[in-house]
Design a protein around this motif. Structure first.
Motif, PDB file in Angstrom:
ATOM      1  N   GLU A 110       0.827  -1.205   0.000  1.00 53.02           N
ATOM      2  CA  GLU A 110       0.000   0.000   0.000  1.00 53.02           C
ATOM      3  C   GLU A 110       0.864   1.259   0.000  1.00 53.02           C
ATOM      4  O   GLU A 110       0.489   2.282  -0.587  1.00 53.02           O
ATOM      5  N   LEU A 111       2.032   1.201   0.645  1.00 47.66           N
ATOM      6  CA  LEU A 111       2.938   2.353   0.649  1.00 47.66           C
ATOM      7  C   LEU A 111       3.598   2.554  -0.710  1.00 47.66           C
ATOM      8  O   LEU A 111       3.891   3.676  -1.100  1.00 47.66           O
ATOM      9  N   VAL A 112       3.839   1.456  -1.427  1.00 41.94           N
ATOM     10  CA  VAL A 112       4.394   1.578  -2.775  1.00 41.94           C
ATOM     11  C   VAL A 112       3.398   2.299  -3.679  1.00 41.94           C
ATOM     12  O   VAL A 112       3.762   3.177  -4.467  1.00 41.94           O
ATOM     13  N   ARG A 113       2.118   1.938  -3.541  1.00 43.27           N
ATOM     14  CA  ARG A 113       1.082   2.555  -4.377  1.00 43.27           C
ATOM     15  C   ARG A 113       0.805   4.006  -3.974  1.00 43.27           C
ATOM     16  O   ARG A 113       0.513   4.851  -4.832  1.00 43.27           O
ATOM     17  N   SER A 114       0.888   4.297  -2.682  1.00 43.07           N
ATOM     18  CA  SER A 114       0.611   5.644  -2.169  1.00 43.07           C
ATOM     19  C   SER A 114       1.744   6.044  -1.224  1.00 43.07           C
ATOM     20  O   SER A 114       1.641   5.866  -0.005  1.00 43.07           O
ATOM     21  N   PRO A 115       2.845   6.568  -1.757  1.00 42.18           N
ATOM     22  CA  PRO A 115       4.072   6.725  -0.971  1.00 42.18           C
ATOM     23  C   PRO A 115       4.188   8.016  -0.159  1.00 42.18           C
ATOM     24  O   PRO A 115       5.177   8.204   0.549  1.00 42.18           O
ATOM     25  N   ALA A 116       3.206   8.924  -0.239  1.00 45.66           N
ATOM     26  CA  ALA A 116       3.384  10.265   0.329  1.00 45.66           C
ATOM     27  C   ALA A 116       3.740  10.238   1.815  1.00 45.66           C
ATOM     28  O   ALA A 116       4.648  10.958   2.256  1.00 45.66           O
ATOM     29  N   GLU A 117       3.057   9.424   2.611  1.00 43.46           N
ATOM     30  CA  GLU A 117       3.319   9.409   4.049  1.00 43.46           C
ATOM     31  C   GLU A 117       4.685   8.785   4.350  1.00 43.46           C
ATOM     32  O   GLU A 117       5.394   9.238   5.258  1.00 43.46           O
TER      33      GLU A 117
END
Length: 295
Positions: free
Chosen positions: A213-220
């Motif tokens: 999920e962090l790969v797909r949405s890395p902003a945080e």
């Protein structure tokens, strides 16, 4: 939908551990443990530091969708381009990189696109590349200017992974062993599966069920590592070096084994910080690890 959030307490803990090594400790780690740095030093010894810096920048812009491991790719770069002799002009250096891309099996996928990319940068950045040929230390003195030139030549954003990586690899070629000068600029950390997993095992980001999920949405995740960088005093390109060297372990090994592997590896170079960094990077197990992988 689960919302990712940065854990400020964990940011402080990770930053505190890394600050024990300090930026000079991480620079030593690059010299001793990062095979990419060693390959760029061998290339500089073969063709000269200026040409090696130009080679490193151009090749890095084509270092994606490879058919070999990164370590094998950069060894191939050093061996093949190191055997071409010292280029006398930027045009000759560009031609040599195109020859390399045409002959190294690692560049098979999308080869024509990669070659066009190198030609484009070679044309647009001729003046910058000529400067690097004669004064490779420019990449250490003015990394942001080099970064902006690369991004503009490709019509790309400065934070794109290959754009930032090209400056880092040029820096590796330009920086002689023992020179303790970091890349004095910060970029969003590239969040691949390796960095995403260690972001979660260090507890920097809470919420996602697994690291994908962090790969797909890395902003945080990028915000967390930016905060770690600011608190530890280690620029993000050098934090990425640390994670390149040891970040595979939390994804490939169980928690205890990963902690011991990181401690053992870092003890070779930064013994004063090895235990603390190993502990904080393996604060929890990696969710959805999926078993052993190559690294």
């Amino acid at each position: 939908m689960v919302v990712a959030r940065v854990d400020s307490e964990r940011v402080r803990a990770v930053a505190s551990a890394i600050s024990r090594a300090g930026v000079n400790g991480i620079l030593r780690l690059e010299e001793v443990l990062d095979p990419q740095y060693d390959d760029m030093q061998r290339l500089a010894e073969s063709v000269g530091r200026g040409p090696a810096t130009v080679y490193a920048l151009l090749v890095a812009l084509s270092s994606y969708r490879l058919t070999m491991r990164g370590e094998e790719w950069w060894r191939c770069v050093s061996d093949m381009l190191g055997g071409r002799g010292t280029p006398k002009t930027v045009d000759e250096a560009v031609d040599n990189v195109i020859w390399f891309l045409s002959n190294c099996p690692g560049s098979l996928i999308g080869r024509d696109v990669k070659i066009r990319r190198v030609r484009k940068v070679g044309t647009y950045m001729r003046g910058v590349l000529e400067g690097l040929m004669s004064r490779p230390e420019l990449v250490i003195e003015k990394p942001q200017d080099i970064l902006s030139s690369v991004a503009a030549s490709l019509g790309s954003k400065e934070e794109r992974k290959t754009v930032a990586f090209s400056v880092k690899m040029a820096y590796y070629a330009a920086r002689a062993r023992g020179v303790m000068r970091p890349l004095a600029f910060d970029l969003p950390m590239p969040i691949d599966v390796r960095v995403a997993c260690v972001t979660m095992t260090s507890g920097l980001v809470r919420g996602p069920r697994d690291y994908h999920e962090l790969v797909r949405s890395p902003a945080e995740a990028q915000r967390a590592w930016r905060d770690v960088s600011l608190m530890s005093g280690v620029p993000t390109p050098h934090l990425d070096s640390l994670l390149w060297v040891v970040g595979w372990a939390p994804r490939d090994l169980d928690q205890a084994a990963a902690r011991e592997e990181i401690r053992r590896t870092l003890s070779k170079v930064i013994p004063e910080a090895a235990e603390a960094i190993a502990r904080e990077l393996t604060y929890i197990p990696c969710p959805s690890g999926g078993g052993p992988r190559r690294h």
